[in-house]
Design an enzyme around this catalytic site. Structure first.
Site, PDB file in Angstrom:
ATOM      1  N   ASN A  75      70.009 140.068  31.179  1.00  0.00           N
ATOM      2  CA  ASN A  75      70.754 140.487  32.368  1.00  0.00           C
ATOM      3  C   ASN A  75      70.704 139.328  33.364  1.00  0.00           C
ATOM      4  O   ASN A  75      69.667 139.095  33.977  1.00  0.00           O
ATOM      5  CB  ASN A  75      70.098 141.749  32.944  1.00  0.00           C
ATOM      6  CG  ASN A  75      70.674 142.140  34.289  1.00  0.00           C
ATOM      7  OD1 ASN A  75      71.729 141.648  34.693  1.00  0.00           O
ATOM      8  ND2 ASN A  75      69.990 143.043  34.991  1.00  0.00           N
ATOM      9  N   TRP A  76      71.826 138.640  33.480  1.00  0.00           N
ATOM     10  CA  TRP A  76      71.846 137.465  34.361  1.00  0.00           C
ATOM     11  C   TRP A  76      71.929 137.851  35.840  1.00  0.00           C
ATOM     12  O   TRP A  76      71.815 137.000  36.720  1.00  0.00           O
ATOM     13  CB  TRP A  76      73.024 136.554  33.998  1.00  0.00           C
ATOM     14  CG  TRP A  76      72.784 135.690  32.787  1.00  0.00           C
ATOM     15  CD1 TRP A  76      71.659 135.669  32.006  1.00  0.00           C
ATOM     16  CD2 TRP A  76      73.679 134.719  32.223  1.00  0.00           C
ATOM     17  NE1 TRP A  76      71.804 134.745  30.997  1.00  0.00           N
ATOM     18  CE2 TRP A  76      73.037 134.143  31.107  1.00  0.00           C
ATOM     19  CE3 TRP A  76      74.966 134.280  32.551  1.00  0.00           C
ATOM     20  CZ2 TRP A  76      73.629 133.155  30.322  1.00  0.00           C
ATOM     21  CZ3 TRP A  76      75.571 133.300  31.771  1.00  0.00           C
ATOM     22  CH2 TRP A  76      74.908 132.740  30.671  1.00  0.00           C
ATOM     23  N   LYS A  77      72.168 139.120  36.120  1.00  0.00           N
ATOM     24  CA  LYS A  77      72.313 139.596  37.510  1.00  0.00           C
ATOM     25  C   LYS A  77      73.334 138.719  38.262  1.00  0.00           C
ATOM     26  O   LYS A  77      74.277 138.232  37.652  1.00  0.00           O
ATOM     27  CB  LYS A  77      70.956 139.606  38.214  1.00  0.00           C
ATOM     28  CG  LYS A  77      69.868 140.286  37.396  1.00  0.00           C
ATOM     29  CD  LYS A  77      68.633 140.572  38.200  1.00  0.00           C
ATOM     30  CE  LYS A  77      67.572 141.128  37.275  1.00  0.00           C
ATOM     31  NZ  LYS A  77      66.436 141.684  37.995  1.00  0.00           N
TER      32      LYS A  77
ATOM     33  N   HIS B  97      70.884 150.500  36.655  1.00  0.00           N
ATOM     34  CA  HIS B  97      69.807 149.528  36.910  1.00  0.00           C
ATOM     35  C   HIS B  97      69.157 149.876  38.242  1.00  0.00           C
ATOM     36  O   HIS B  97      69.827 150.301  39.186  1.00  0.00           O
ATOM     37  CB  HIS B  97      70.379 148.102  36.940  1.00  0.00           C
ATOM     38  CG  HIS B  97      69.302 147.053  36.922  1.00  0.00           C
ATOM     39  ND1 HIS B  97      68.579 146.730  38.047  1.00  0.00           N
ATOM     40  CD2 HIS B  97      68.808 146.297  35.918  1.00  0.00           C
ATOM     41  CE1 HIS B  97      67.682 145.806  37.729  1.00  0.00           C
ATOM     42  NE2 HIS B  97      67.800 145.528  36.444  1.00  0.00           N
TER      43      HIS B  97
ATOM     44  N   GLU C  86      68.237 148.150  40.602  1.00  0.00           N
ATOM     45  CA  GLU C  86      68.785 147.443  41.766  1.00  0.00           C
ATOM     46  C   GLU C  86      70.048 148.137  42.269  1.00  0.00           C
ATOM     47  O   GLU C  86      70.410 148.011  43.441  1.00  0.00           O
ATOM     48  CB  GLU C  86      69.040 145.969  41.403  1.00  0.00           C
ATOM     49  CG  GLU C  86      67.721 145.206  41.280  1.00  0.00           C
ATOM     50  CD  GLU C  86      67.759 143.994  40.395  1.00  0.00           C
ATOM     51  OE1 GLU C  86      68.851 143.543  40.007  1.00  0.00           O
ATOM     52  OE2 GLU C  86      66.657 143.481  40.066  1.00  0.00           O
TER      53      GLU C  86
ATOM     54  N   GLU D 175      62.530 150.539  32.481  1.00  0.00           N
ATOM     55  CA  GLU D 175      62.190 149.412  33.339  1.00  0.00           C
ATOM     56  C   GLU D 175      61.408 149.916  34.554  1.00  0.00           C
ATOM     57  O   GLU D 175      62.016 150.388  35.532  1.00  0.00           O
ATOM     58  CB  GLU D 175      63.457 148.710  33.825  1.00  0.00           C
ATOM     59  CG  GLU D 175      64.331 148.172  32.715  1.00  0.00           C
ATOM     60  CD  GLU D 175      65.199 147.028  33.212  1.00  0.00           C
ATOM     61  OE1 GLU D 175      65.056 145.931  32.691  1.00  0.00           O
ATOM     62  OE2 GLU D 175      65.990 147.241  34.145  1.00  0.00           O
TER      63      GLU D 175
ATOM     64  N   GLY E  95      61.065 141.527  38.023  1.00  0.00           N
ATOM     65  CA  GLY E  95      61.077 140.310  38.823  1.00  0.00           C
ATOM     66  C   GLY E  95      59.768 140.008  39.529  1.00  0.00           C
ATOM     67  O   GLY E  95      59.716 139.128  40.399  1.00  0.00           O
TER      68      GLY E  95
ATOM     69  N   SER F 145      59.798 141.842  33.673  1.00  0.00           N
ATOM     70  CA  SER F 145      58.956 140.638  33.558  1.00  0.00           C
ATOM     71  C   SER F 145      58.601 140.277  32.115  1.00  0.00           C
ATOM     72  O   SER F 145      57.502 139.776  31.848  1.00  0.00           O
ATOM     73  CB  SER F 145      57.683 140.790  34.406  1.00  0.00           C
ATOM     74  OG  SER F 145      58.022 140.846  35.780  1.00  0.00           O
TER      75      SER F 145
ATOM     76  N   GLY G 299      65.525 139.959  32.484  1.00  0.00           N
ATOM     77  CA  GLY G 299      66.216 139.405  33.644  1.00  0.00           C
ATOM     78  C   GLY G 299      65.991 137.906  33.748  1.00  0.00           C
ATOM     79  O   GLY G 299      66.632 137.107  33.065  1.00  0.00           O
ATOM     80  N   GLY G 300      65.035 137.514  34.578  1.00  0.00           N
ATOM     81  CA  GLY G 300      64.808 136.099  34.891  1.00  0.00           C
ATOM     82  C   GLY G 300      64.704 135.194  33.674  1.00  0.00           C
ATOM     83  O   GLY G 300      65.293 134.100  33.650  1.00  0.00           O
TER      84      GLY G 300
HETATM   85  C1  PEP Z   1      65.900 143.417  34.933  1.00  0.00           C
HETATM   86  O1  PEP Z   1      66.276 143.257  36.073  1.00  0.00           O
HETATM   87  O2  PEP Z   1      66.534 144.155  34.160  1.00  0.00           O
HETATM   88  C2  PEP Z   1      64.685 142.742  34.521  1.00  0.00           C
HETATM   89  C3  PEP Z   1      64.044 143.201  33.485  1.00  0.00           C
HETATM   90  O3  PEP Z   1      64.286 141.655  35.262  1.00  0.00           O
HETATM   91  P1  PEP Z   1      63.036 140.683  35.000  1.00  0.00           P
HETATM   92  O4  PEP Z   1      62.969 140.421  33.520  1.00  0.00           O
HETATM   93  O5  PEP Z   1      63.331 139.455  35.780  1.00  0.00           O
HETATM   94  O6  PEP Z   1      61.832 141.411  35.463  1.00  0.00           O
END
Ligand code: PEP
Length: 260
Positions: A18-20, A106, A108, A176, A182, A221, A242-243
């Protein structure tokens, strides 16, 4: 990742990035690197891989990924197919642009836009209507975990967000924990195992045989250094990343940790 103790049959893992709201056109170079790496002999073929870029990059990424094993997803959709909704994008438009899946619910979006379970469900239904797979996110906040509400939250979000018509082929759950997204924090493997086993049972209760085979991703994470232990947990059928999905080398490290 081998078949887990709580999954009745092997379930094909998915690693989805997920590049957000990250990525101008130059970011597609990472997708090109990933595409090339996926063609290498070292990557097991029993794993599905997807990138969910910002909507502006979907068409270009779909062109780049055409004919390869890299799938393209989106990060959100409106629940209606079309209409006077300035700034929104429908599931049909995402499909038309080349996406094969869309993330809905999600945290967010739940937190930042007040998206309640019934909205998430309507978006998941829109995804199925448009021929997209729905990646339905659920997960507790830090406060809810401290209050011992983790499983209650999962139960409520599953009951409220999942379409009745969902099948294992068109719906994926992403667990999640909000506090792990994050932050660099992750639940222990025991905590992940408890929640995933609970989700599996709830899915079977809700959807019968389809719930038995539905993929349940862990997200929060995930990075190359912790992927192997998280992905080895029973009923963890892949990861939403994500990241660490922004760099092909990191995502490849996570994919490599998936044993099939
Ligand atoms: C996400 O936002 O779906 C996510 C898992 O982010 P991260 O891996 O950066 O925690």
């Amino acid at each position: 990742m081998t078949s887990s103790r709580t999954d009745p049959a092997p379930i094909r893992p998915l690693v989805a990035g997920n590049w957000k709201m990250h990525g101008l056109k130059a970011q597609l170079a990472e997708a090109a690197t990933l595409r090339a790496a996926l063609e290498g002999a070292l990557v097991p073929h029993g794993i599905d891989v997807m990138i969910c870029p910002p909507a502006t990059l979907i068409m270009e990424l779909a062109r780049l990924a055409a004919g390869t094993r890299l799938a393209v997803g989106a990060q959100d959709c409106h629940w209606l197919p079309a209409g006077a909704h300035t700034g929104d994008i429908s599931a049909e438009m995402l499909h038309d642009a080349g996406a094969s899946a869309v993330i809905v619910g999600h945290s967010e979006r739940r937190a930042g836009y007040g998206e309640l379970d019934h909205i998430v469900k309507a978006k998941a239904e829109a995804a199925l209507r448009a021929g997209l797979a729905a990646i339905v996110c659920i997960g507790e906040t830090a406060g809810q975990r401290r209050a011992g509400l983790t499983l209650d939250v999962a139960a409520r979000q599953l009951a409220g967000s999942l379409p009745e018509a969902s099948t294992a082929a068109d719906t994926i759950i992403a667990y999640e924990p909000v506090w792990a997204i994050g932050t660099g924090l992750t639940p222990t493997t025991g905590e992940v195992a408890e929640v995933h086993a609970f989700i599996r049972t709830a899915l079977i209760d809700q959807l019968g045989v389809q719930g038995r085979e539905m993929r349940i991703l862990y997200g929060g994470s995930v990075k190359p250094s912790n992927a192997a232990e998280l992905l080895a947990v029973p009923s963890v059928n892949g990861a939403l990343v994500g990241g660490a999905s922004l760099k092909a080398v990191d995502l490849m490290g996570i994919i490599a940790a998936c044993k099939v």
